[in-house]
Scaffold this motif. Structure first.
Motif, mmCIF file in Angstrom:
data_model
loop_
_atom_site.group_PDB
_atom_site.id
_atom_site.type_symbol
_atom_site.label_atom_id
_atom_site.label_comp_id
_atom_site.label_asym_id
_atom_site.label_seq_id
_atom_site.Cartn_x
_atom_site.Cartn_y
_atom_site.Cartn_z
ATOM 1 N N ASP A 245 0.846 -1.191 0.000
ATOM 2 C CA ASP A 245 0.000 0.000 0.000
ATOM 3 C C ASP A 245 0.884 1.244 0.000
ATOM 4 O O ASP A 245 1.821 1.349 0.795
ATOM 5 C CB ASP A 245 -0.884 0.050 1.256
ATOM 6 N N ARG B 143 0.773 5.004 1.003
ATOM 7 C CA ARG B 143 -0.025 5.931 1.814
ATOM 8 C C ARG B 143 0.327 7.352 1.424
ATOM 9 O O ARG B 143 1.424 7.808 1.670
ATOM 10 C CB ARG B 143 0.223 5.672 3.296
ATOM 11 N N GLU C 61 -12.182 2.070 -4.419
ATOM 12 C CA GLU C 61 -12.790 1.153 -3.454
ATOM 13 C C GLU C 61 -13.707 1.923 -2.512
ATOM 14 O O GLU C 61 -14.890 1.603 -2.396
ATOM 15 C CB GLU C 61 -11.719 0.415 -2.657
ATOM 16 N N THR D 161 -10.283 9.744 3.976
ATOM 17 C CA THR D 161 -9.430 8.884 3.171
ATOM 18 C C THR D 161 -10.122 8.525 1.860
ATOM 19 O O THR D 161 -11.357 8.487 1.771
ATOM 20 C CB THR D 161 -9.072 7.581 3.906
ATOM 21 N N THR E 142 -9.535 5.346 -0.965
ATOM 22 C CA THR E 142 -8.781 4.119 -1.205
ATOM 23 C C THR E 142 -9.004 3.656 -2.634
ATOM 24 O O THR E 142 -10.142 3.430 -3.059
ATOM 25 C CB THR E 142 -9.193 3.006 -0.231
ATOM 26 N N VAL F 269 -7.813 0.635 -5.428
ATOM 27 C CA VAL F 269 -7.258 -0.716 -5.475
ATOM 28 C C VAL F 269 -6.856 -1.042 -6.911
ATOM 29 O O VAL F 269 -7.380 -0.469 -7.872
ATOM 30 C CB VAL F 269 -8.259 -1.766 -4.957
ATOM 31 N N ARG F 270 -5.915 -1.984 -7.047
ATOM 32 C CA ARG F 270 -5.487 -2.406 -8.377
ATOM 33 C C ARG F 270 -6.699 -2.878 -9.191
ATOM 34 O O ARG F 270 -7.549 -3.614 -8.697
ATOM 35 C CB ARG F 270 -4.453 -3.520 -8.268
ATOM 36 N N LEU G 7 1.529 -1.839 -7.062
ATOM 37 C CA LEU G 7 0.912 -1.675 -5.748
ATOM 38 C C LEU G 7 -0.449 -2.352 -5.683
ATOM 39 O O LEU G 7 -1.176 -2.416 -6.682
ATOM 40 C CB LEU G 7 0.740 -0.187 -5.440
ATOM 41 N N ASP G 8 -0.804 -2.837 -4.509
ATOM 42 C CA ASP G 8 -2.169 -3.339 -4.285
ATOM 43 C C ASP G 8 -3.147 -2.183 -4.153
ATOM 44 O O ASP G 8 -4.240 -2.217 -4.719
ATOM 45 C CB ASP G 8 -2.236 -4.179 -2.993
ATOM 46 N N ARG G 9 -2.731 -1.164 -3.373
ATOM 47 C CA ARG G 9 -3.647 -0.063 -3.085
ATOM 48 C C ARG G 9 -2.878 1.254 -2.993
ATOM 49 O O ARG G 9 -1.686 1.267 -2.678
ATOM 50 C CB ARG G 9 -4.376 -0.288 -1.749
ATOM 51 N N ILE G 10 -3.591 2.330 -3.266
ATOM 52 C CA ILE G 10 -3.142 3.666 -2.921
ATOM 53 C C ILE G 10 -4.162 4.227 -1.951
ATOM 54 O O ILE G 10 -5.354 4.301 -2.266
ATOM 55 C CB ILE G 10 -3.018 4.592 -4.143
ATOM 56 N N ILE G 11 -3.694 4.591 -0.775
ATOM 57 C CA ILE G 11 -4.590 5.127 0.248
ATOM 58 C C ILE G 11 -4.248 6.602 0.444
ATOM 59 O O ILE G 11 -3.173 6.944 0.948
ATOM 60 C CB ILE G 11 -4.455 4.358 1.572
#
Length: 563
Positions: free
Chosen positions: A60, A62, A231, A239, A241, A243-244, A255-259
């Motif tokens: 992730d 952040r 997401e 926030t 979120t 996701v890929r 990356l799986d996620r960008i938060i």
């Protein structure tokens, strides 16, 4: 024109410039010391570049935001938060991507080619990547581009658009050889045509219905097409979120996620040290620079961005600074070198005054035209005397016809960078008999209550450039520009902009741009102070990410190494 980064402002052109509070940008450099000058990093970036096979899959990122965007439709009037681009570039198509050298390149994930196929009439042919589809499986086609042109060309006022520039020059967008080709024909020549379709291409469903265009992207992303997808948007936790996106046809994101997370500026260093975020922009803050140097596993990356701090003057009818000669005299009383040294000298030892309204430092077209208003308190004093502003004595405010030369300086309340700049400027102006009254404004109110209505004599914030300097500045320095906050301009400047808009030859257009720049310096609508230096505190294991300079962020290849 220009968008905003930490404060509010409306766009009036497709490719926006970044607008921010005075603390929004600044310098940085190699860990453990100061940095090279801002111009040395121009045309470069500092992102720890690594091949994809050396970047881990997963994890992730952040990412810090100053605020949740009001509207995720970047083409809508409320979608102009500069940081909105940082979110939407991961999920929405765009025609071109910015490069480190200040140029743009075709975004090949979405287009196989974009070409100027005729000059008279001007025709641009967009050939869409055959694999490009919206996340619901619908192909991205010429219809999406036609609908966006129709929404943004200004003919339907129900669409509350951020800007019409470029789109209003197009007379038609038609089907090419197949549904995967759009042919845009212009009624008038639009030289910086590459600025069109760069703020995001949205699905036809967004651009055919004004209600969806204006409100459908508030805290939502109805239909996207990028390496990531939405997401959640959590307005309570502040926030976003991503996701890929498994429906992405290009290279998969590492990356799986960008938060994305809203973090107050005074909490950034602690958040990075506590492993709550992965980077932050240092800006003009010496404190954030020094704190970053002491955080284990963090390095400072720096690349000069096209941004600068400045002071806007109000020269509108009835304003005390309506006379350009008076504005020039005031400018001559401000020591920009002292301001630059005080604000970023510990970060960039050789920081100096910024000298162009159109072109960033390091650009091949940058020419410093600021000599006529170089710091010269003796000349400023003589000019004020000649204009009839008499001084009752040293350190006292001048008057003319019973009116004191007091200037209302609107500042961003609680912003230490804004405070430092305004205090320095006020002390310098006092020395030539110009009084300064500070008007603190909450960042959320700065533009709505002061800048846009013209309720100021001086106000400071940050301008940032795009690869399209003519198109992106006309709205500021043209007499009818929506972001000409000081109401300062001339028919001569307007005429040169009109000529530059029609000039397809890049070299000649740059000549015209510098002619415009010289005329703007004579009018003194704003006083550029110092260049941003683009420093970021970044977790050292983060690859293909950091100080991007002129370039766009990299979303697909960014990720973490093993350490």
């Amino acid at each position: 024109m220009r968008s905003r980064s930490a404060v509010l402002a409306a766009l009036a052109a497709t490719a926006a410039l970044v607008l921010a509070g005075c603390g929004g940008v600044g310098g940085g450099g190699a860990q453990g010391g100061g940095l090279a000058g801002a111009t040395e990093g121009a045309g470069e970036n500092d992102t720890n570049p690594l091949p994809r096979d050396q970047v881990q899959d997963g994890g992730d990122l952040r990412w810090v935001l100053d605020a949740i965007p009001d509207n995720f439709n970047r083409n809508q009037l409320d979608g102009t938060l500069g940081e909105n681009k940082e979110v939407m570039d991961a999920v929405i198509p765009r025609a071109f991507v910015a490069q480190a050298d200040g140029t743009v390149a075709v975004n090949e994930d979405y287009f196989t080619s974009i070409e100027l196929t005729s000059q008279d009439p001007q025709v641009v042919t967009y050939t869409i990547n055959p694999e490009a589809t919206w996340d619901d499986g619908t192909p991205i086609t010429w219809v999406d581009m036609q609908a966006q042109w129709q929404a943004l060309n200004g003919t339907n006022e129900a669409f509350l658009v951020a800007g019409t520039s470029g789109y209003d020059a197009i007379t038609s967008v038609e089907r090419g050889v197949d549904d995967k080709q759009a042919v845009a024909t212009f009624g008038t020549t639009f030289a910086e045509w590459k600025s069109i379709f760069v703020d995001g291409i949205y699905p036809a469903s967004t651009n055919t219905d004004p209600a969806t265009f204006n409100e459908g992207w508030i805290n939502a992303m109805p239909l996207t097409a990028g390496p990531f997808r939405l997401e959640t948007v959590d307005t309570t936790a502040q926030t976003i979120t991503l996701v890929r996106n498994d429906n992405w046809w290009g290279e998969p994101a590492k990356l799986d996620r960008i938060i994305y997370r809203v973090v107050e500026r005074d909490a950034l260093a602690d958040a990075l040290a506590n492993n709550e975020i992965d980077f932050y922009e240092i800006g003009s803050s010496v404190d954030l620079f020094q704190r970053a140097q002491g955080i284990a596993g963090v390095e400072i990356r720096q690349a000069a961005p096209p941004q600068y701090n400045h002071i806007t003057f109000n020269g509108g009818p009835g304003a005390i600074l309506a006379d350009p000669a008076l504005r020039r005299a005031v400018a001559q009383g401000i020591d920009r070198q002292i301001v630059a040294t005080a604000l970023v000298g510990q970060i960039v030892p050789d920081a100096g005054p910024y000298g162009s309204y159109l072109y960033p430092e390091g650009s091949e077209n940058y020419v410093d035209h600021s000599a006529p208003v170089a710091f010269d308190p003796a000349a400023a004093t003589a000019a004020l005397d000649g204009l009839g502003w008499t001084s009752p004595g040293a350190g006292q405010v001048r008057t003319k016809d019973g009116q004191p030369l007091n200037l209302r300086f609107v500042t961003t309340a609680g912003n230490p960078i804004s405070d430092q700049i305004s205090q320095l400027v006020a002390s310098q102006l006092t020395a030539i008999g110009v009084g300064v009254e500070f008007v603190p404004a909450a960042s959320a109110d700065l533009f709505d209550q002061y800048v846009t209505p013209g309720d100021f004599d001086m106000v400071g914030f940050v301008w940032g450039g795009t690869p399209f300097p003519v198109q992106s500045t006309q709205n500021i320095y043209g007499t009818t520009g929506d972001q000409n906050y000081g109401s300062i301009g001339t028919p001569e400047i307007d005429a040169l902009y009109a000529e530059a808009f029609q000039e397809l030859d890049d070299a000649r257009r740059a000549e015209l741009g510098n002619e415009i720049d010289e005329l703007i310096w004579q009018q003194m609508p704003q006083l550029p102070l110092y260049s941003a230096t683009g420093a970021y505190a970044v977790r050292s294991t983060l690859a293909n990410f950091g100080a991007r300079g002129n370039a766009d962020f990299e979303y697909v290849d960014s990720g973490f190494t093993a350490g």
